[in-house]
Motif scaffolding. Sequence first.
Motif, mmCIF file in Angstrom:
data_model
loop_
_atom_site.group_PDB
_atom_site.id
_atom_site.type_symbol
_atom_site.label_atom_id
_atom_site.label_comp_id
_atom_site.label_asym_id
_atom_site.label_seq_id
_atom_site.Cartn_x
_atom_site.Cartn_y
_atom_site.Cartn_z
ATOM 1 N N SER A 21 3.337 1.236 17.532
ATOM 2 C CA SER A 21 2.131 1.766 18.179
ATOM 3 C C SER A 21 1.146 2.297 17.143
ATOM 4 O O SER A 21 -0.071 2.170 17.313
ATOM 5 N N GLU A 22 1.643 2.894 16.064
ATOM 6 C CA GLU A 22 0.752 3.316 14.982
ATOM 7 C C GLU A 22 0.038 2.105 14.387
ATOM 8 O O GLU A 22 -1.184 2.124 14.167
ATOM 9 N N PHE A 23 0.803 1.064 14.132
ATOM 10 C CA PHE A 23 0.248 -0.144 13.523
ATOM 11 C C PHE A 23 -0.769 -0.805 14.448
ATOM 12 O O PHE A 23 -1.851 -1.228 14.020
ATOM 13 N N ALA A 24 -0.439 -0.884 15.740
ATOM 14 C CA ALA A 24 -1.349 -1.489 16.716
ATOM 15 C C ALA A 24 -2.626 -0.668 16.855
ATOM 16 O O ALA A 24 -3.731 -1.222 16.965
ATOM 17 N N LEU A 25 -2.493 0.655 16.848
ATOM 18 C CA LEU A 25 -3.659 1.529 16.976
ATOM 19 C C LEU A 25 -4.620 1.327 15.808
ATOM 20 O O LEU A 25 -5.836 1.202 16.000
ATOM 21 N N LEU A 26 -4.089 1.281 14.601
ATOM 22 C CA LEU A 26 -4.930 1.137 13.414
ATOM 23 C C LEU A 26 -5.618 -0.230 13.385
ATOM 24 O O LEU A 26 -6.806 -0.335 13.053
ATOM 25 N N ALA A 29 -16.844 8.510 14.353
ATOM 26 C CA ALA A 29 -16.600 8.408 15.792
ATOM 27 C C ALA A 29 -15.885 9.634 16.353
ATOM 28 O O ALA A 29 -15.622 9.697 17.554
ATOM 29 N N GLY A 30 -15.563 10.606 15.492
ATOM 30 C CA GLY A 30 -14.843 11.790 15.950
ATOM 31 C C GLY A 30 -13.353 11.564 16.097
ATOM 32 O O GLY A 30 -12.637 12.404 16.644
ATOM 33 N N LEU A 31 -12.855 10.433 15.591
ATOM 34 C CA LEU A 31 -11.433 10.092 15.706
ATOM 35 C C LEU A 31 -10.687 10.459 14.422
ATOM 36 O O LEU A 31 -9.908 9.661 13.892
ATOM 37 N N TRP A 32 -10.911 11.678 13.921
ATOM 38 C CA TRP A 32 -10.296 12.062 12.652
ATOM 39 C C TRP A 32 -8.769 12.013 12.656
ATOM 40 O O TRP A 32 -8.166 11.760 11.602
ATOM 41 N N PRO A 33 -8.055 12.219 13.807
ATOM 42 C CA PRO A 33 -6.596 12.057 13.736
ATOM 43 C C PRO A 33 -6.167 10.637 13.368
ATOM 44 O O PRO A 33 -5.058 10.432 12.871
ATOM 45 N N LEU A 34 -7.050 9.660 13.605
ATOM 46 C CA LEU A 34 -6.732 8.284 13.233
ATOM 47 C C LEU A 34 -6.550 8.163 11.723
ATOM 48 O O LEU A 34 -5.714 7.379 11.247
ATOM 49 N N ILE A 35 -7.307 8.937 10.964
ATOM 50 C CA ILE A 35 -7.151 8.962 9.507
ATOM 51 C C ILE A 35 -5.757 9.470 9.143
ATOM 52 O O ILE A 35 -5.092 8.935 8.244
ATOM 53 N N LEU A 36 -5.292 10.482 9.860
ATOM 54 C CA LEU A 36 -3.966 11.037 9.585
ATOM 55 C C LEU A 36 -2.863 10.057 9.980
ATOM 56 O O LEU A 36 -1.822 9.993 9.322
ATOM 57 N N VAL A 37 -3.082 9.299 11.060
ATOM 58 C CA VAL A 37 -2.115 8.259 11.435
ATOM 59 C C VAL A 37 -1.997 7.234 10.308
ATOM 60 O O VAL A 37 -0.893 6.822 9.932
ATOM 61 N N ALA A 38 -3.148 6.825 9.758
ATOM 62 C CA ALA A 38 -3.133 5.863 8.650
ATOM 63 C C ALA A 38 -2.426 6.451 7.431
ATOM 64 O O ALA A 38 -1.650 5.762 6.757
ATOM 65 N N CYS A 39 -2.687 7.724 7.143
ATOM 66 C CA CYS A 39 -2.032 8.371 5.998
ATOM 67 C C CYS A 39 -0.521 8.419 6.194
ATOM 68 O O CYS A 39 0.246 8.145 5.263
ATOM 69 N N ARG A 40 -0.078 8.761 7.390
ATOM 70 C CA ARG A 40 1.355 8.849 7.655
ATOM 71 C C ARG A 40 2.009 7.475 7.609
ATOM 72 O O ARG A 40 3.085 7.300 7.042
ATOM 73 N N HIS A 41 1.333 6.488 8.211
ATOM 74 C CA HIS A 41 1.939 5.157 8.330
ATOM 75 C C HIS A 41 1.958 4.419 6.997
ATOM 76 O O HIS A 41 2.955 3.765 6.666
ATOM 77 N N TYR A 42 0.866 4.515 6.249
ATOM 78 C CA TYR A 42 0.758 3.772 4.990
ATOM 79 C C TYR A 42 1.091 4.626 3.771
ATOM 80 O O TYR A 42 0.963 4.157 2.637
ATOM 81 N N ARG A 43 1.498 5.878 3.994
ATOM 82 C CA ARG A 43 1.906 6.804 2.938
ATOM 83 C C ARG A 43 0.776 7.076 1.952
ATOM 84 O O ARG A 43 0.895 6.875 0.737
ATOM 85 N N LEU A 44 -0.329 7.561 2.490
ATOM 86 C CA LEU A 44 -1.472 7.996 1.688
ATOM 87 C C LEU A 44 -1.613 9.508 1.818
ATOM 88 O O LEU A 44 -1.398 10.060 2.902
ATOM 89 N N PRO A 45 -1.981 10.204 0.750
ATOM 90 C CA PRO A 45 -2.170 11.655 0.848
ATOM 91 C C PRO A 45 -3.241 12.016 1.879
ATOM 92 O O PRO A 45 -4.221 11.291 2.062
#
Length: 585
Positions: free
Chosen positions: A238-243, A543-559
């Motif tokens: 679901s993380e991957f699909a969302l991104l 777009a105000g979807l800042w948690p999406l950045i955190l999903v990408a960081c968690r999923h792709y292992r970015l700080p």
Amino acid sequence: MKLIIRQYLASLRERGELDAIVPDLLSELGLRVFSPQPRRGPSEKGVDVAAVGSLDGEKEKVYLFSIKGGDLTRSSWNSNPQSLRQSLDDILDAYIPDRLQNEHKGKEIVICLCFGGNIRVEVRDSVKGYIGQNQKRYGVTFEEWNGDKLADLIQRHFLREELMPEKIRSQLRKALALLDEPNASYRHFSALIRSLSHIEGKSDKEKLTAIRQIHLCLWILFAWARDAGNLESAYRSSEFALLHGWEIAKDFRGKKTNPAESIQFAFFSILSVHQQIGFHYLNEKILPHVHKRHALSSAVRSGCSLDINLKLFDVLGRLAMGGIWLYWNRNLAQLSDEETEKKKKIEERGIEKEIQRYMAGTMELILNNPALLLPIKDQQAIDICLAALLLAMDANNAEDIKSWLSHMADRAGFSLKVRGAYPCNIDSYSDLLDHPKREEGYLENSTQGSILYPIIALWAALLDDEALYAKVQSIKKQHLQHCNFQYWYPDEASEEHFYTNSDSHGATLSHLPIDKSPGELLEQVFGECQKTPAFNELSAVKAGLWPLILVACRHYRLPVPLHLLQGFAAAKDIEGPSQETSSRK
């Protein structure tokens, strides 16, 4: 494939699940959905979904859907005010004469009894009798849209060969068949998503179909995973699909065309499924056990401390993301103008209570699982930062954050002193099993750089914990003088690669001044935020979807970008110059 879809439909609940799929299906059939729009909610006088258009070359008709989950039983047919028969009465007596738009009056009306399963034998005659009595009386037509018909339509219009080739459908089947092997299931599903989201050169209509297919496939995976009791693959998928869904939708942000609005609606449908999967996973599998000593550590079912450490920090990051999404949902509810003030306040109080539960659960998870007091991999600082970010949203948690990070610094210092299992830069699982080695130069090679200690020092500075900050300084001076304390910032290439991880991106601020005062460190790292405006140009941020950045960081292992901590820095009136960042590419 039809059997897979049929089983998926039968498992869907009515509200928020089956009624989330039907509008997309009707749109693919060529109908125009005019209610509910643009958001899904409770039925309107018995109507869950309303659409108008022509099917199979027939004349234009109005289709009114009343939706129920699973099989139609005696209970769901006629036993309470929420039963299907009551909904049909409401459609005939109230919706058609009073609510149907004037432009559609005079058109032939089809009332569709829609459910994911079948009509049970014991109510078949009652339904047949009801339809016979009311068709002539009201001059309307009734149709049965059961699970078999829905599955056939989905297969013919969403999953047909020219839209979803056999290779892609095979990946979906493999992802479902291997749910008990989450890594393999995720591998097949992520390949499916990559294929569907390859939209270069495609028309807006094809992009809309692609993002709807992503939504549908994710729902199918979730339904099967929920039935199997194993949500691991579904969560990661679901993380991957969302991104990847955002990668399609971002170019349509702010546009008012019909395809643009439909694509944005489809993306938020994917977001809704992602949140449902996450909350179901956390509420069913994690939160009921966080208060039990060593319970989740034991649930890893491994005698290897490495496995326990890796899994618990992964769970910590997921729990933090759940709380962060709740925080975002609360802010969204506050901005909504569609609800009454009283209803908004009730909803906000409910979400606030959930946020506090997730914060408390995060601390209980840490307190009852000592493995979370020292990461084995330096990159687990990402999960630590997510948890600290969630907890810091309530100032009452400041002492808990400081205590946790202080214990972590103590353990890290001791492990480095005795050459124990200290945090390292190693990614390979097999190499981690051998960590640490007592070889000359091994410590230097396995700790060449770190974001963990800068993160601990940063939070110490933000929370005015001079003792904790001094512990990080001591670790640097006594054990890690060779280590490059650094941090990562998005750059101009990040927008292109952030959501799909298609290439490396970002820039690194090296040799952070841990030896200087906390104030100077804060000025350095947040001053760099002012010099790297690429973060504010990210489409998800705009777009105000800042948690999406955190999903990408968690999923792709970015700080975690420090721009998201600027609110804490602003409270301390931090600003300052910066040194140059070096490209990460």
